[in-house]
Design a protein around this motif. Sequence first.
Motif, short mmCIF file in Angstrom:
data_model
loop_
_atom_site.label_atom_id
_atom_site.label_comp_id
_atom_site.label_asym_id
_atom_site.label_seq_id
_atom_site.Cartn_x
_atom_site.Cartn_y
_atom_site.Cartn_z
N ASP A 69 0.81 -1.22 0.00
CA ASP A 69 0.00 0.00 0.00
C ASP A 69 0.85 1.27 0.00
N ARG A 70 2.14 1.14 -0.30
CA ARG A 70 3.05 2.28 -0.20
C ARG A 70 2.71 3.40 -1.19
N LEU A 71 2.13 3.06 -2.33
CA LEU A 71 1.81 4.10 -3.31
C LEU A 71 0.77 5.06 -2.76
N GLU A 72 -0.28 4.53 -2.12
CA GLU A 72 -1.29 5.42 -1.54
C GLU A 72 -0.71 6.22 -0.37
N ILE A 73 0.14 5.58 0.42
CA ILE A 73 0.79 6.29 1.53
C ILE A 73 1.65 7.42 0.97
N ALA A 74 2.36 7.16 -0.12
CA ALA A 74 3.23 8.18 -0.72
C ALA A 74 2.40 9.34 -1.26
N LYS A 75 1.28 9.02 -1.89
CA LYS A 75 0.40 10.10 -2.39
C LYS A 75 -0.14 10.93 -1.22
N SER A 76 -0.51 10.26 -0.14
CA SER A 76 -1.01 10.96 1.04
C SER A 76 0.07 11.86 1.63
N ASN A 77 1.29 11.33 1.74
CA ASN A 77 2.38 12.14 2.28
C ASN A 77 2.71 13.33 1.38
N LEU A 78 2.62 13.13 0.07
CA LEU A 78 2.88 14.23 -0.86
C LEU A 78 1.83 15.32 -0.72
N LEU A 79 0.59 14.92 -0.54
CA LEU A 79 -0.49 15.89 -0.35
C LEU A 79 -0.32 16.65 0.96
N LYS A 80 0.00 15.94 2.03
CA LYS A 80 0.18 16.59 3.34
C LYS A 80 1.34 17.58 3.32
N THR A 81 2.46 17.16 2.71
CA THR A 81 3.62 18.06 2.66
C THR A 81 3.37 19.24 1.72
N SER A 82 2.54 19.03 0.69
CA SER A 82 2.18 20.14 -0.21
C SER A 82 1.32 21.16 0.52
N ILE A 83 0.40 20.67 1.35
CA ILE A 83 -0.44 21.56 2.15
C ILE A 83 0.42 22.35 3.14
N LEU A 84 1.35 21.65 3.81
CA LEU A 84 2.25 22.32 4.75
C LEU A 84 3.10 23.36 4.03
N TYR A 85 3.66 22.98 2.88
CA TYR A 85 4.54 23.89 2.13
C TYR A 85 3.77 25.14 1.69
N ASP A 86 2.56 24.95 1.15
CA ASP A 86 1.77 26.11 0.72
C ASP A 86 1.38 27.00 1.88
N SER A 87 1.12 26.38 3.02
CA SER A 87 0.76 27.16 4.21
C SER A 87 1.94 28.00 4.69
N VAL A 88 3.13 27.37 4.74
CA VAL A 88 4.33 28.09 5.21
C VAL A 88 4.71 29.21 4.25
N THR A 89 4.70 28.93 2.95
CA THR A 89 5.05 29.97 1.97
C THR A 89 4.03 31.10 1.98
N GLY A 90 2.76 30.75 2.23
CA GLY A 90 1.75 31.78 2.35
C GLY A 90 2.00 32.68 3.54
#
Length: 446
Positions: A266-287
Motif C-alpha cells: 500500500d506504499r503508493l497510496e501512503i506516498a500520495k497521502s504524504n505528498l499531499l500533506k507536505t504540499s499543504i504544509l509547504y503552501d501554508s508556510v510559503t503563504g
Amino acid sequence: MSEVKTTIDLATFVYQKLQASKFKGKKPPETVLSSLFSILFYASLATEESDFIKVTVTLLTKEFKATASRQGSYDESQLFPFDEPIPFTEKNLIKLSKAADPWSSSLAVDYDDHDQLFIYGMIDQALHFQSFLNFEREEKPHTTGIIQTIIEDVGVLNVIFEFEPLATLNKSQLTRRYIDVFKQGPVADFMKKNTAELKKHVDRFIRSEKYAEFTLADWEELIEKLYVQSISRILLKIRNYRHGGAILITNDFIKGLAPKYSLNYDRLEIAKSNLLKTSILYDSVTGDLDVAESEAKKAVSMDDYLDYAESMDALQEAESELKGAVRFISSLSCVDGLVVLSYRLHVKSFGTVITEKELPESVQVSSTAVARANLKPMDPKHFGTRHRSLFAYCYANPGSLGFVISQDGEIRAVMKVGEELVMWEHIKVHQFLKSKKILPLSPAKS
C-alpha cells in the motif's frame, strides 16, 4: 485490415502540420523530413552490441543553431557542435546512439543548401525533457530545435513539436492523435470515483491540523491528478522494460484470478497521502512568509525561514517516496502475469493468471475517450493471449479496468461500458502539452 503506412506518409503528415503551424522559423522541406525519418526507421531495426537502438534526434534550424548554445538557467539544454559535421547515415546514427542515451542527450541534426542531412553536434540536459514527459518534473523545460524524433522501439518513431506529439509511426501504422482517456469518459470517471477515500483522508488532515486557509476543494484537483499520474508513470515504466505487461484494477481479488505471488503493498497510496500533506504544509508556510514580508516590509524571522526549509525538505522526500513506489510496482511486471491493484492502487498480487475464459462476441474499439459513437467492433480472437485474458476478465467483471502494454510499446485500456466491452488504443500516457503554434489540418489533409 489497416492501410500500411511508411516513413513517406509520416513525412508528408509532419510536413503538412509544420506548414500549417505558426512556427516562424525556417520549415524543413518534405524531402528532408522523408530522408530523416527513413534513416531513423531503418536504424531502429538494427542492433548495436546486441542492444536495440534508442535515441532522440533534434532537427535544428539556423535560428535555433544561433541560440541553442546560450545557457539560461543552470539546467537548461545547450548545443555542443562537433569539430566537423558527421554525415547522417544509418551507420553513424547507430554508432552515436551508444553515446546518446535519450535520458542524457539528443543528437542535433541539420541540413545544408542541398538538403543533405548531417549530425551537427549533441544537446545535453535531456534528462529534464524526459523527466517532464514521464511526470517526474513539473516545470516545463526549455526545448531546442523545430522537432524531436525519438526511436521508441524497433520500427517505432515518435515525432514531437515542443511538447505536443505530431505523429507516431509504429511499424506500418501511423498514429496522428492520442486519446486522453484520463481526462474524460468512462476511464476518467472510474479513476475520479476511486479517489474518494484519499479525499476523505486529506479533508480530515486539513481539519485536524487546523489549516484555516484551506478546504478540501482546494486540493481535489491535485488528488485526482496524482491518481492519474501514478497510473501513467507505472505504464510508462513497464513499457520501458520492453517485454510487455498488464495491470488490472479491480475490487475482487479471487474471482477469475490465480495469483502466483500475493502481497498487500500500500506504499503508493501512503506516498500520495504524504505528498499531499507536505504540499499543504509547504503552501501554508510559503503563504505565511508572503504575508509576513508584505506586512512587515522587512526580512522575516529565522524561525520562519527554518519552517520553510523543513517544509521544502519534507516535500522533496515525499516526491522521492512516490517515485520509489511507482518503480517498485512497475518492476513487478517483469514476472509473467498480471499486476493486480485495488481501487486505491494497493498491489494485491503479481504474476497473476486470469482463469476466466469466456470471451465477448466482439470488442468495441473506441476512437474517442467518451466511447459513445464511432465504435469499431473487432473479433477478440484477433488479439494475443494477454489481451484475450483481459477481455474475458473485464467483460465478466464490470467495474474493473485493465491496461495492456504490448512489446512494441502500444498501451491499450479495456473496460466494460454498459453491455459492451470497450478498448481504447493509442492512449495518452506522457505529459504531452498542446502547442499553440500547431493548428488542426483540414479533414482532407488529416
